[in-house]
Design an enzyme around this catalytic site. Structure first.
Site, PDB file in Angstrom:
ATOM      1  N   CYS A 131      20.926  22.324   5.755  1.00  0.00           N
ATOM      2  CA  CYS A 131      21.391  21.797   4.469  1.00  0.00           C
ATOM      3  C   CYS A 131      21.442  20.263   4.514  1.00  0.00           C
ATOM      4  O   CYS A 131      20.409  19.631   4.571  1.00  0.00           O
ATOM      5  CB  CYS A 131      22.735  22.426   4.114  1.00  0.00           C
ATOM      6  N   HIS A 139      21.939  28.643   4.867  1.00  0.00           N
ATOM      7  CA  HIS A 139      22.957  28.510   5.913  1.00  0.00           C
ATOM      8  C   HIS A 139      22.999  29.730   6.826  1.00  0.00           C
ATOM      9  O   HIS A 139      23.733  30.675   6.554  1.00  0.00           O
ATOM     10  CB  HIS A 139      24.340  28.344   5.279  1.00  0.00           C
ATOM     11  N   GLU A 177      24.501  29.956   9.586  1.00  0.00           N
ATOM     12  CA  GLU A 177      25.842  30.077  10.207  1.00  0.00           C
ATOM     13  C   GLU A 177      26.823  30.796   9.289  1.00  0.00           C
ATOM     14  O   GLU A 177      27.872  31.243   9.731  1.00  0.00           O
ATOM     15  CB  GLU A 177      26.364  28.685  10.603  1.00  0.00           C
TER      16      GLU A 177
END
Lengths: 241, 737
Positions: A87, A204, A206
């Protein structure tokens, strides 16, 4: 596998990346403050996390790239260390010239937070070796400036060199205009550098690495890195090291 | 102009002015008058509401901090506590929607980290006029972007909230922001200026002329002149706040930090007066030491500025350099502006010369309470609506589609997809559910969060409406599997000087207090916002209830989505014939009237117990609160969320439209695998709640048949696709169309 997570002023996914690397993967991780330089030899992976470094003032990532820590990142990249920009981290990598192209505001000028489907463009990288080429995965996006732009020659080159790691697609893996959340050229969601040791991506991983969050598709990306670093991945060693 | 005239111009009454003169033993100077006028404004002093707020139950064994601090705190075990607070930013948002909403979010976040807590979630409860009005669209778009830009940059997920649309909010939208934080029990810090000689430091952004008299602006009605109040609206810088947050949390780990206070309404004046008053001490400060971003600011302007992203910190003498070191790391200044004194005075100097000297307690707590008497509004005397005169529409399928497409019921994805709601990787149940669920890292636990209020119910019956808001919030938590823990309330009303508004206020409070007491959910923090009206219209009384609940095992949480074809769909609770105040009457007939549904608190409590038990035992595959739009809408929402259909038959002698779309309370639609039904029945029998099988989850069709004992029948037959289309696209079309 020891990771450094660079903390810029305004980073806000640093803690999330730390959590996945240390708690979910069980690997050592450290925060590196943007004012510090570090030695590339100390780490196997360097993560540039998401967030709003310098408030996205001027242009996302435009100021962060001048941080002292970025000098060390540039050197590490040159030495073939693995660098993952997620990002805002991707935006910083673009601004720093480690990846080609630039980011514009999303086509509809709105921030987008929702799940997207991604078609894996290549499994031939330290970051994606556990995925199958063409596999469809689901990950959340959360950005206002994710509209990737590069000139046609660059896009052609990225394609021919098999450097597009992820495409925005539909659930069936069709790369369509409708499945493109932000207007990115060629539906690009993530790209590799020439040496394949630097990955920048808008979604993302994560945020989707644990079953309790309803989706663990992103865990494979971190596990791919571990497999690669421990010499178990099918792709062998890339470039110089 | 005489002093008294000047005081009046600043919003003080003659009685208040005389009290100031008596307290000081002399006439106040300009600076003092300015400081009193903001601190004794309704916004800061709660002078119209204080006696009534005492009615709320605020104590329970798990309450670590009740009302009176920056935020409330409740214990969740594992040495952890949850910090919560909701606040309004209505007037600024009516004039400058983007900055108004953004700074509302910024302010509430500071309240949470002022307790030492890491903010982990935001919710936003919004009310606007109807979206076909161009100015409403402008306000709505601006508010949503303002919230998004601030919360997103901070990296705090916006996980829930509500949005209602009704003409009564056309001139005066409601923007209520709630923030929730998490903290280790032993790291809680309070806003106290203790210890004579300790240093008072100002940290964060420099001080400018923005927001002067913001608190007073919030304490008057909106009018033609409100546009000129634009300079009273503060300007937010979320990047600065993010740095301030990280620096403060780093600082607050140190034992030598004595107290910390956010600079919100009434700026430096309020922060100094409140911290000193809480500790029973005084503060002496020199405005010349305050870093500024504008030149030639007067002491008056410095003391009243509401510039954002500032905090007041009190540290043990000798640790000033330690504070500076931490803030310099984050590229922020930290400056000693004064120290704690023992004489109870807030003394303001300019280059050593005294420019104001007021007892801190008088400023912070001395505003005379205004005792008002309410009068039952005339409209409540003549509101009875004869529902038997309402003809039932032929095609109830069309009705259901219309209701699903009403912005008050339709998907709010257009809003929440602009908010980052997945950052921090704790969001287990995302926005769009009854309540958001967050895991608590390092434990098995989870917390559930919601905000609720139906303004129309409160308008038509303030007492019942207040009760209902609490019951609904508790139900929204229970369907996720969370036990309600605490309330933070944001009471939005018109002018308290209007006896009819005061009546609404008093009755809503009675209703909230009654429900909170009966359901054993203490009120730990809150905010009152009066004067929400223009010359054209008053808002509905809108006491928004923010609520936090606890899941002992977050992996056992439940959601509203149907999960498996073949599952039984059941109703927990009883259908009664209550059509009044329904979204059905509003949307289909244009009627905003009738008696709103009653909450039987005993029945509600039993339902909550059943729901929590059933979810804990793993009996339910889905659970969804029945609210606006009634039973048919609730079933349809579970279908759309699960991308599955429903087929069922309901036998009842309630008129079919009331059965399907009436909003009678204390009902939950749940689904479960058939073999779990006996176990559910057993739990329900123990709890004393009726369970009725409504039908089954099917692949894609939606069919409800209603039969009465006289052989009459009605049916709704729709495709899942057309329902989903009506529900999911409606808001976007209204905003962007």
């Amino acid at each position: 596998m020891k990771s450094a997570i660079i903390v810029f002023p305004g980073s806000n996914c640093d803690g999330d990346c730390f959590h996945v690397l240390s708690e979910v993967l069980g690997q050592p991780a450290e925060y590196v403050f943007h004012k510090e330089k570090f030695s590339a030899g100390d780490f196997d992976l360097i993560v540039l996390p998401g967030g709003f470094s310098y408030g996205d003032y001027l242009r996302a990532g435009a100021i962060a790239r001048f941080s002292p820590a970025m000098e060390s990142v540039l050197k590490a990249a040159e030495r073939g260390k693995l660098i993952l920009g997620i990002c805002n981290g991707f935006q910083i990598l673009l601004e720093a010239g480690l990846l080609p192209g630039a980011m514009m505001k999303n086509r509809d000028l709105k921030f987008h937070c929702h799940d997207v489907y991604l078609k894996v463009g290549t499994a031939d990288s330290p970051f994606t070796n556990l995925y199958l080429p063409g596999e469809v995965v689901k990950m959340p996006v959360a950005h206002g400036q994710g509209n990737y732009y590069a000139d046609e020659d660059t896009i052609e080159r990225l394609k021919s060199e098999n450097r597009i790691a992820f495409y925005y697609s539909d659930e069936k893996g069709r790369v369509t205009e409708k499945a493109n959340p932000n207007g990115s050229a060629a539906n690009i969601a993530g790209i590799l550098n020439e040496g394949r040791n630097v990955l920048g991506m808008m979604p993302h991983p994560e945020r989707c690495a644990e079953e309790i969050l309803g989706n663990a598709d992103g865990k494979k990306l971190f596990k791919s890195i571990l497999e690669y670093l421990e010499g178990r991945s099918k792709i062998g060693k890339i470039g110089r090291s | 102009m005489g002093r008294l005239e000047e005081a009046k111009k600043l919003g003080l009454t003659e009685e208040e002015y005389n009290l100031i003169v008596r307290t000081l033993g002399r006439e106040p100077n300009d600076v003092e008058l300015g400081m009193y006028s903001v601190m004794w404004s309704e916004h800061c002093s709660y002078k119209n509401s204080r006696p009534l707020l005492k009615k709320f139950p605020t104590k329970a064994p798990h309450v670590l901090q009740g009302p009176g601090e920056n935020a409330g705190i409740v214990d969740i075990g594992d040495d952890l506590a949850v910090v919560l607070k909701i606040e309004s930013h209505n007037h600024p948002s009516a004039v400058e929607p983007y900055q108004g909403a953004a700074t509302g979010v910024g302010g509430i976040i500071r309240d949470i980290f002022a307790m030492g807590a890491r903010p982990i979630a935001l919710l936003d409860s919004l009310r606007f006029g109807e979206l076909d009005d161009p100015r409403v669209k402008y306000l709505f778009g601006g508010v949503v972007s303002g919230i998004a830009d601030y919360g997103n940059c901070m990296g705090i997920p916006t996980v829930g909230g509500e949005a209602y649309f009704n003409d009564v909010y056309k001139d005066n939208p409601l923007v209520n922001a709630m923030c929730v934080g998490i903290i280790r029990r032993d790291e809680i810090i309070r806003g106290k200026a203790q210890g004579v000689g300790n240093s008072v430091m100002l940290v964060g952004a420099a001080t400018g002329r923005d927001g002067i008299h913001g608190a007073s602006f919030a304490s008057e009605e909106l009018s033609e002149e409100s546009e000129s109040r634009r300079p009273s609206v503060q300007v937010g810088d979320p990047f600065m706040e993010k740095l301030l947050l990280e620096a403060c949390l780093e600082l607050l780990k140190e034992k030598w930090v004595v107290g910390i206070q956010d600079l919100g309404a009434a700026g430096l004046t309020s922060a100094c007066a409140e911290t000193a008053a809480r500790a029973g001490s005084g503060i002496e400060l020199d405005v010349a030491l305050v870093p500024r971003r504008e030149t030639e600011m007067t002491p008056y302007e410095v003391m009243l500025s509401e510039s954002q992203e500032r905090m007041l910190i009190i540290v043990e003498k000798g640790h000033e350099e330690d504070v500076k070191r931490i803030f310099e790391k984050w590229d922020l200044f930290a400056v000693k502006i004064g120290e704690v004194t023992g004489d109870g005075m807030l003394r303001v100097l300019e280059n050593g010369k005294t420019v104001a000297e007021i007892p801190a307690k008088s400023l912070a707590e001395g505003a005379p309470v205004i005792k008002r008497k309410g009068r039952k509004p005339a409209y409540l005397e003549r509101q009875d609506l004869d529902c038997s005169k309402i003809r039932m529409p032929e095609n109830l399928g069309d009705v259901l589609l219309k209701l699903l497409g009403s912005p008050n019921i339709a998907s709010k994805a257009w809003i929440y997809q602009q908010y980052d709601h997945t950052v921090r990787t704790d969001t287990v149940v995302r926005p769009g559910s009854d309540a958001a669920v967050l895991r608590v890292k390092g434990t098995k636990k989870g917390i559930a969060l919601t905000t609720d209020c139906n303004g129309l119910y409160c308008y038509l019956d303030p007492y019942e409406g207040g009760k209902q808001a609490v019951a609904e919030a508790a139900r929204n938590l229970a369907v996720t599997g969370a036990k309600p823990l605490a309330i933070t309330d944001c009471l939005n009303f018109g002018s308290p000087e209007d006896p009819e508004v005061y009546y609404q206020f008093e009755k809503c409070i009675d209703g909230i207090a009654e429900a909170a007491r009966f359901l054993e959910i203490p009120v730990v923090s809150g905010n009152v916002s009066f004067y929400n009206e223009s010359s054209e219209r008053k808002i509905f009384p809108t006491p928004v209830i923010g609520m936090v609940g606890l899941l002992e095992d977050v992996s056992k949480h439940c959601t509203l989505a149907f999960k498996k074809p073949g599952d039984l769909v059941v109703l927990l609770g009883v259908n009664t014939e209550e059509l009044g105040a329904s979204e059905y009457l509003r949307v289909i007939f244009g009627i905003e009237g009738g008696r709103p549904p009653r909450v039987d608190l005993d029945r509600e409590k039993r339902l909550l117990i059943l729901c929590l038990k059933a979810i804990r035992q793993g009996l339910l595959n889905s659970a969804h609160d029945v609210s606006e739009g009634g039973l048919a809408v609730a079933i349809a929402e579970s279908c759309i969320a699960g991308n599955l259909g429903f087929k069922g038959k309901i036998r009842s002698d309630i008129r079919p439209d009331a059965l399907l779309f009436g909003e009678c309370q204390s009902r939950i639609v749940a689904s479960l695998s058939e073999d779990k039904l006996p176990a559910l029945m057993e739990v329900a029998r123990e709890a004393g709640v009726e369970v009725t099988v409504l039908g089954r989850v099917v692949l894609e069709h939606f069919l409800i048949e209603v039969k009465d004992s006289r052989g009459g029948s009605k049916r709704i037959e729709l495709s899942l696709g057309e329902m989903a289309e009506a529900w999911s696209k409606s808001l976007e079309r209204k905003v962007e169309g």
